[in-house]
Motif scaffolding. Structure first.
Motif, PDB file in Angstrom:
ATOM      1  N   ASP A  48      14.810   1.177   5.700  1.00 22.08           N
ATOM      2  CA  ASP A  48      15.620   1.578   6.841  1.00 22.08           C
ATOM      3  C   ASP A  48      15.284   3.000   7.251  1.00 22.08           C
ATOM      4  O   ASP A  48      15.173   3.901   6.413  1.00 22.08           O
ATOM      5  CB  ASP A  48      17.115   1.482   6.498  1.00 22.08           C
ATOM      6  N   GLY A  49      15.131   3.212   8.560  1.00 22.42           N
ATOM      7  CA  GLY A  49      14.871   4.560   9.061  1.00 22.42           C
ATOM      8  C   GLY A  49      13.427   5.000   8.963  1.00 22.42           C
ATOM      9  O   GLY A  49      13.104   6.146   9.269  1.00 22.42           O
ATOM     10  N   ALA A  50      12.528   4.104   8.547  1.00 30.16           N
ATOM     11  CA  ALA A  50      11.126   4.491   8.402  1.00 30.16           C
ATOM     12  C   ALA A  50      10.499   4.758   9.765  1.00 30.16           C
ATOM     13  O   ALA A  50      10.783   4.076  10.745  1.00 30.16           O
ATOM     14  CB  ALA A  50      10.349   3.395   7.683  1.00 30.16           C
ATOM     15  N   GLN A  51       9.639   5.779   9.805  1.00 30.44           N
ATOM     16  CA  GLN A  51       8.874   6.082  11.019  1.00 30.44           C
ATOM     17  C   GLN A  51       7.518   5.385  10.873  1.00 30.44           C
ATOM     18  O   GLN A  51       6.688   5.804  10.083  1.00 30.44           O
ATOM     19  CB  GLN A  51       8.681   7.589  11.167  1.00 30.44           C
ATOM     20  N   GLU A  52       7.333   4.315  11.629  1.00 24.24           N
ATOM     21  CA  GLU A  52       6.114   3.525  11.473  1.00 24.24           C
ATOM     22  C   GLU A  52       5.133   3.797  12.605  1.00 24.24           C
ATOM     23  O   GLU A  52       4.578   2.899  13.215  1.00 24.24           O
ATOM     24  CB  GLU A  52       6.468   2.044  11.397  1.00 24.24           C
ATOM     25  N   GLY A  53       4.914   5.082  12.883  1.00 22.65           N
ATOM     26  CA  GLY A  53       4.010   5.441  13.960  1.00 22.65           C
ATOM     27  C   GLY A  53       2.560   5.163  13.636  1.00 22.65           C
ATOM     28  O   GLY A  53       1.737   4.985  14.519  1.00 22.65           O
ATOM     29  N   HIS A  54       2.218   5.135  12.341  1.00 23.28           N
ATOM     30  CA  HIS A  54       0.863   4.808  11.951  1.00 23.28           C
ATOM     31  C   HIS A  54       0.886   4.103  10.606  1.00 23.28           C
ATOM     32  O   HIS A  54       1.908   4.037   9.943  1.00 23.28           O
ATOM     33  CB  HIS A  54      -0.036   6.039  11.915  1.00 23.28           C
ATOM     34  N   GLU A  55      -0.258   3.573  10.218  1.00 22.20           N
ATOM     35  CA  GLU A  55      -0.309   2.619   9.118  1.00 22.20           C
ATOM     36  C   GLU A  55      -0.141   3.258   7.747  1.00 22.20           C
ATOM     37  O   GLU A  55      -0.121   4.485   7.588  1.00 22.20           O
ATOM     38  CB  GLU A  55      -1.632   1.860   9.176  1.00 22.20           C
ATOM     39  N   ALA A  56      -0.070   2.397   6.723  1.00 20.93           N
ATOM     40  CA  ALA A  56       0.005   2.841   5.335  1.00 20.93           C
ATOM     41  C   ALA A  56      -1.289   3.559   4.950  1.00 20.93           C
ATOM     42  O   ALA A  56      -2.300   3.496   5.657  1.00 20.93           O
ATOM     43  CB  ALA A  56       0.234   1.632   4.430  1.00 20.93           C
ATOM     44  N   TRP A  64      -7.135   3.563  -3.458  1.00 18.40           N
ATOM     45  CA  TRP A  64      -8.009   2.395  -3.295  1.00 18.40           C
ATOM     46  C   TRP A  64      -7.427   1.193  -4.031  1.00 18.40           C
ATOM     47  O   TRP A  64      -7.332   0.087  -3.477  1.00 18.40           O
ATOM     48  CB  TRP A  64      -9.400   2.735  -3.827  1.00 18.40           C
ATOM     49  N   GLN A  65      -7.040   1.375  -5.294  1.00 17.64           N
ATOM     50  CA  GLN A  65      -6.493   0.263  -6.075  1.00 17.64           C
ATOM     51  C   GLN A  65      -5.256  -0.322  -5.414  1.00 17.64           C
ATOM     52  O   GLN A  65      -5.120  -1.543  -5.295  1.00 17.64           O
ATOM     53  CB  GLN A  65      -6.140   0.748  -7.489  1.00 17.64           C
ATOM     54  N   ARG A  66      -4.355   0.537  -4.995  1.00 17.12           N
ATOM     55  CA  ARG A  66      -3.085   0.062  -4.423  1.00 17.12           C
ATOM     56  C   ARG A  66      -3.330  -0.706  -3.124  1.00 17.12           C
ATOM     57  O   ARG A  66      -2.711  -1.749  -2.881  1.00 17.12           O
ATOM     58  CB  ARG A  66      -2.181   1.264  -4.182  1.00 17.12           C
ATOM     59  N   ALA A  67      -4.216  -0.176  -2.275  1.00 19.36           N
ATOM     60  CA  ALA A  67      -4.469  -0.824  -0.985  1.00 19.36           C
ATOM     61  C   ALA A  67      -5.204  -2.152  -1.156  1.00 19.36           C
ATOM     62  O   ALA A  67      -4.827  -3.167  -0.562  1.00 19.36           O
ATOM     63  CB  ALA A  67      -5.265   0.118  -0.080  1.00 19.36           C
ATOM     64  N   PRO A  90       0.837  -1.197   0.000  1.00 20.50           N
ATOM     65  CA  PRO A  90       0.000   0.000   0.000  1.00 20.50           C
ATOM     66  C   PRO A  90       0.877   1.255   0.000  1.00 20.50           C
ATOM     67  O   PRO A  90       2.067   1.190   0.307  1.00 20.50           O
ATOM     68  CB  PRO A  90      -0.795  -0.117   1.309  1.00 20.50           C
ATOM     69  N   PHE A  91       0.283   2.368  -0.310  1.00 16.64           N
ATOM     70  CA  PHE A  91       1.055   3.600  -0.432  1.00 16.64           C
ATOM     71  C   PHE A  91       1.612   4.088   0.905  1.00 16.64           C
ATOM     72  O   PHE A  91       0.921   4.065   1.934  1.00 16.64           O
ATOM     73  CB  PHE A  91       0.195   4.727  -0.999  1.00 16.64           C
ATOM     74  N   THR A  92       2.864   4.529   0.866  1.00 14.68           N
ATOM     75  CA  THR A  92       3.398   5.439   1.870  1.00 14.68           C
ATOM     76  C   THR A  92       3.289   6.832   1.266  1.00 14.68           C
ATOM     77  O   THR A  92       2.893   6.995   0.104  1.00 14.68           O
ATOM     78  CB  THR A  92       4.869   5.120   2.178  1.00 14.68           C
ATOM     79  N   THR A  93       3.659   7.848   2.020  1.00 16.31           N
ATOM     80  CA  THR A  93       3.609   9.215   1.482  1.00 16.31           C
ATOM     81  C   THR A  93       4.443   9.325   0.213  1.00 16.31           C
ATOM     82  O   THR A  93       4.016   9.899  -0.793  1.00 16.31           O
ATOM     83  CB  THR A  93       4.124  10.217   2.527  1.00 16.31           C
ATOM     84  N   SER A  94       5.643   8.779   0.255  1.00 16.12           N
ATOM     85  CA  SER A  94       6.548   8.889  -0.884  1.00 16.12           C
ATOM     86  C   SER A  94       6.021   8.155  -2.108  1.00 16.12           C
ATOM     87  O   SER A  94       5.989   8.715  -3.213  1.00 16.12           O
ATOM     88  CB  SER A  94       7.929   8.336  -0.506  1.00 16.12           C
ATOM     89  N   THR A  95       5.610   6.894  -1.942  1.00 17.15           N
ATOM     90  CA  THR A  95       5.160   6.137  -3.111  1.00 17.15           C
ATOM     91  C   THR A  95       3.856   6.707  -3.666  1.00 17.15           C
ATOM     92  O   THR A  95       3.619   6.638  -4.880  1.00 17.15           O
ATOM     93  CB  THR A  95       4.988   4.650  -2.775  1.00 17.15           C
ATOM     94  N   MET A  96       3.030   7.289  -2.809  1.00 20.99           N
ATOM     95  CA  MET A  96       1.810   7.954  -3.301  1.00 20.99           C
ATOM     96  C   MET A  96       2.185   9.140  -4.184  1.00 20.99           C
ATOM     97  O   MET A  96       1.615   9.332  -5.268  1.00 20.99           O
ATOM     98  CB  MET A  96       0.941   8.421  -2.129  1.00 20.99           C
ATOM     99  N   GLN A  97       3.138   9.952  -3.738  1.00 22.23           N
ATOM    100  CA  GLN A  97       3.561  11.103  -4.534  1.00 22.23           C
ATOM    101  C   GLN A  97       4.171  10.659  -5.859  1.00 22.23           C
ATOM    102  O   GLN A  97       3.919  11.263  -6.907  1.00 22.23           O
ATOM    103  CB  GLN A  97       4.565  11.934  -3.746  1.00 22.23           C
ATOM    104  N   GLN A  98       4.972   9.591  -5.809  1.00 25.80           N
ATOM    105  CA  GLN A  98       5.608   9.103  -7.036  1.00 25.80           C
ATOM    106  C   GLN A  98       4.569   8.582  -8.022  1.00 25.80           C
ATOM    107  O   GLN A  98       4.600   8.901  -9.215  1.00 25.80           O
ATOM    108  CB  GLN A  98       6.614   8.001  -6.701  1.00 25.80           C
TER     109      GLN A  98
END
Length: 673
Positions: free
Chosen positions: A324-332, A357-360, A250-258
């Motif tokens: 590496d270094g990801a902040q996983e304080g909340h979900e995708a 929606w599609q990605r998730a 599912p999207f992270t902020t970065s992959t959503m922007q990309q």
């Protein structure tokens, strides 16, 4: 009993208020209410304490919040669930003088999530606040200390940034790699075979067995021509198999922007604005996240939807390893309810929601299954044994690809020609005759320039900044024109961007990519209580002391060299408009402004032979027409004498005889303005 709830966005007020009910008053801070002073650093160089003041908008917001807080029995701070949101809550607590303020966070604006959050309030997380303050302090220190020094050294206004400058460096370095690239011509061959149904398939000449040690490409076209002329071949190897292709996380902020940049052609800033609106509408979970995994509730919701829609789920819930270094304080990022196929208030919001929606949903479905047919053919090229390889793929079970329908889920992948290579059923030792063959002449290509989505991908891979800051970084370096974008979206550096890069590299640690990644790790350590704000910020301050000294002795290229001393000229706005002055304070050279560039010096006035009564230096006769100070004003003529000594300000009117008027009754001349 009433409780005041403070959120960030006015939109959330309308969404959250009805969920909480009449006992709660929901108001918005509209983002930050305090910030560092706009015209000074705002950091004590000894204690490194930050000096905050209410923003112009924040003053009026705080006045309303203070009045509401006085009338409330309790105050709950419900700003966004990231470090920035934690810092905003702390600023509110400080400004409103709240004792032991309660803090709640939720990753989706849904009834269940909000009610669950309000049942478990907590105290402010000061470690996360200190991490945000450290980021703000480091950005401020570099901006206020390095930018003026770099501007003086180069003679033009250049702003250095802790994460913006490394991003510019990536673009500059790639451009120089492209410029230095030398193309290599190499060769290959392919055979073409005709099927009974008039379709054709191809097999590629395997050049690897014919390469000399250390060679990557076949450079001699002689063998390639012979291979292209082969017609009779024998099947040496043949196999039929199945291959599964898994969905992406599912999207992270970065992959959503990309992905939004590639598939919807959206700028990162616009993507984040649209995602913010979708989040506030309760359509998606919080959109600032490094985590590639959904929570159990999200996985269960998608599973329920998939079963109702006849979509095949994976054998077990999918999980992905965070970078590496990801902040996983909340979900995708995911839809709050997978059954909602269409969310958003306009077409742009709906398009981004569909992408999320599609990605998730796809992430929890079964693999796409392909039937794979592979063959190796043996032939003879005038005495030299040669072989050809061919692979064909056919989709037999769409799996997760079913949710993309006609959309292209892998637009970023290279085109897979094997999907259109209909190899027939064969057997080992079968003899085949090629219907045609051709020589392939190829050239190695230079690296492709970045586009905004691929630059974001490179920054994430290298650990430059955080995904939540990428949109601001892109906006900063393009608005300031350190990098420029062509009509196709490709990025290249401007001359200013190159000067910025060259002024910082080998002189400042923050421009080094490893250092930048390490500093992000230190900010994470502050948030986790493993490092202190003071230690991290003071170390960065100390390293700048030595680095700034090295910049003073640097011989950097300047855009507009001073005609007197060759140091950089700077454009300055004076009382009567812009002019150019030398960046070296000891040099008094000035030039007029000519449409944003240094103009030519005016010719010196002719000698008058008349000495200044005040200091004895020769007077100059000034005659001309002044430039209008404001639009609509007419030029005004002037005619007076002034002293040519830079240390003397004596001026005299011109008399009827054309000579200066001296004496107590002669008023000092004024240049018309």
């Amino acid at each position: 009993m009433t409780t005041l709830v403070i959120v960030e966005s006015p939109k959330k007020v309308k969404t959250i208020g009805p969920i909480l009910g009449d006992r709660y008053t929901v108001m918005a801070s509209v983002g930050h209410v305090r910030d560092l002073p706009p015209k000074e650093m705002g950091i004590d160089p000894v204690s490194f304490a930050l000096s905050y003041e209410a923003t112009e908008r924040g003053r009026s917001v705080l006045a309303k919040l203070k009045a509401a807080a006085r009338d409330a029995d309790a105050v709950i701070l419900a700003t966004d669930p990231d470090r920035e949101g934690e810092a905003i809550s702390w600023h509110l607590a400080e400004s409103l003088k709240l004792n032991n303020p309660q803090r709640v966070t939720f990753t989706a604006i849904t009834k269940d999530k909000i009610l669950a959050a309000f049942k478990a309030p907590r105290a402010l997380d000061m470690q996360r606040v200190h991490a945000q303050e450290a980021r703000r302090a480091l950005d401020r220190i570099i901006g206020y200390r390095v930018s003026p020094a770099l501007s003086n050294a180069t003679g033009q206004r250049i702003g250095a940034g802790r994460v913006q400058s490394p991003a510019v460096r990536l673009v500059v370095d790639l451009e120089r790699t492209i410029a230095a690239f030398k193309s290599t011509q190499h060769y290959g061959a392919e055979l073409i075979f005709s099927n009974d149904d008039a379709t054709k398939w191809k097999a590629q000449f395997d050049t690897k067995p014919h390469l000399a040690p250390g060679e990557t490409y076949l450079l001699d076209d002689t063998l390639a021509k012979l291979a292209a002329a082969v017609r009779n071949v024998t099947v040496a190897e043949y196999s039929d198999s199945e291959e599964g292709k898994a969905p992406k996380a599912p999207f992270t902020t970065s992959t959503m922007q990309q992905d939004a940049g590639k598939r919807l052609k959206l700028k990162p800033k616009v993507t984040m604005q649209l995602a913010q609106k979708l989040y506030e509408q309760g359509a998606i979970t919080y959109h600032r996240t490094d985590a590639p995994n959904m929570d159990e509730e999200g996985i269960a919701d998608i599973a329920a939807y998939a079963q109702s829609a006849g979509l095949k789920l994976a054998d077990k819930p999918r999980k992905w390893k965070a970078k590496d270094g990801a902040q996983e304080g909340h979900e995708a990022i995911r839809p709050t309810q997978a059954a909602n196929l269409d969310c958003g208030e306009d077409e742009a919001e709906k398009a981004l929601y569909r992408l999320i929606w599609q990605r998730a949903v796809a992430s929890q479905l079964a693999d796409a299954i392909y039937a794979v047919r592979a063959v190796r053919l043996a032939g003879d090229a005038e005495g030299t044994p040669v072989s050809f390889k061919a692979t064909g793929k056919t989709l037999v079970s769409p799996g997760w690809q079913a949710v993309y329908a006609e959309d292209a889920p892998d637009e970023d992948d290279e085109k897979d020609e094997t999907s259109s290579n209909p190899i027939p059923a064969l057997a080992v030792d079968d003899a085949l005759v090629a219907s045609d063959g051709r020589l392939l002449t190829k050239k190695t290509k230079p690296p492709v320039r970045y586009k905004e989505p691929t630059l974001i991908g490179a920054m994430e891979k290298l650990g430059i900044g955080r995904p939540s800051t990428y949109a601001a970084i892109m906006d900063n370096i393009t608005t300031r024109e350190y990098i420029v974008e062509d009509k196709k979206g490709y990025l290249s550096p401007s001359s200013t961007g190159e000067i910025l890069r060259d002024g910082l590299v080998d002189r400042f640690a923050f421009i080094d990519l490893d250092y930048t990644r390490g500093l992000e790790d230190q900010l994470d350590q502050i948030a986790e209580g493993q490092a202190s704000y003071h230690d991290v910020v003071s170390a960065a301050w100390a390293s700048l002391d030595d680095e700034l000294a090295s910049l003073e002795s640097a011989n950097l290229p300047v855009a507009h060299p001073c005609p007197t001393c060759a140091k950089g000229l700077r454009r300055i706005k004076g009382e009567h408009g812009f002019f150019w002055a030398c960046s070296d304070r000891e040099c008094k050279t000035t030039l007029p402004d000519a449409k944003g560039k240094p103009g030519e010096r005016k010719a010196p006035p002719a000698p008058t032979g008349i000495n200044c009564p005040k200091c004895g230096t020769e007077l100059a006769h000034r005659v001309g027409t002044s430039k209008p100070v404001k639009r609509g004003m007419k030029p005004r003529p002037y005619d007076f004498y002034s002293c040519t000594s830079p240390k003397c300000d004596a001026k005299y009117n011109t008399g009827a005889d054309g000579k200066p008027v001296f004496g107590d009754d002669a008023p000092a001349a004024k240049e018309a303005s």
